[in-house]
Design a protein around this motif. Sequence first.
Motif, PDB file in Angstrom:
ATOM      1  N   GLN A 294       7.305  -7.539   0.649  1.00  0.00           N
ATOM      2  CA  GLN A 294       6.048  -6.296   0.831  1.00  0.00           C
ATOM      3  C   GLN A 294       5.642  -7.404  -0.911  1.00  0.00           C
ATOM      4  N   PRO A 295       4.877  -8.254  -0.817  1.00  0.00           N
ATOM      5  CA  PRO A 295       4.257  -7.931  -2.094  1.00  0.00           C
ATOM      6  C   PRO A 295       3.778  -6.842  -3.377  1.00  0.00           C
ATOM      7  N   SER A 296       3.670  -7.452  -4.902  1.00  0.00           N
ATOM      8  CA  SER A 296       3.138  -6.129  -5.371  1.00  0.00           C
ATOM      9  C   SER A 296       1.867  -6.836  -5.759  1.00  0.00           C
ATOM     10  N   LEU A 297       1.338  -5.353  -6.616  1.00  0.00           N
ATOM     11  CA  LEU A 297      -0.192  -5.401  -7.024  1.00  0.00           C
ATOM     12  C   LEU A 297      -0.539  -6.545  -7.679  1.00  0.00           C
ATOM     13  N   GLU A 298       0.347  -6.818  -8.753  1.00  0.00           N
ATOM     14  CA  GLU A 298       0.698  -8.331  -9.835  1.00  0.00           C
ATOM     15  C   GLU A 298       0.626  -9.228  -8.822  1.00  0.00           C
TER      16      GLU A 298
END
Length: 147
Positions: free
Chosen positions: A16-20
């Motif tokens: 899952q990608p981070s917001l950054e």
Amino acid sequence: MSAIMTWAQRFPMDRQPSLEEMDRYADNPLWPELRQYLKCAYGAEPRTEYSRCGLEPGWNVKFKKGSKSLATVYLRPGYVTAMVSVAPKDEPAAEGVLLTCTEYTRTLYQNTASSKMGRWLMIDLTSSEVLEDVKVLLALRAKPTQK
């Protein structure tokens, strides 16, 4: 020359990608502006979810006001697409507010088939004016608590 990795390849289901990471991938100032608007106007925080949809597989970002879905956002290099649906009951009002929208959004609406579930508009955020169109269409789904 190496091929550019797609969003789904870069971030498979188990990553899952981070917001950054989302911000860097989209690399579009309209993306954080949309997030900020949804947070301030609706209290909607981004929820990252994995979709196995054949047309748009991978991680997307959903925004809800309570149980009501406001928008689903799909990220691409350099731009984002906001999926906003217009319910059948809201189509007459949509046709009125579309008079104030960009030609791009009006054409997209006219070219999107209506169904018993409404029109699902895949709006590419390419300018501040198109972002304003998204805000107007979102207000048909749910009234903002703040502006």
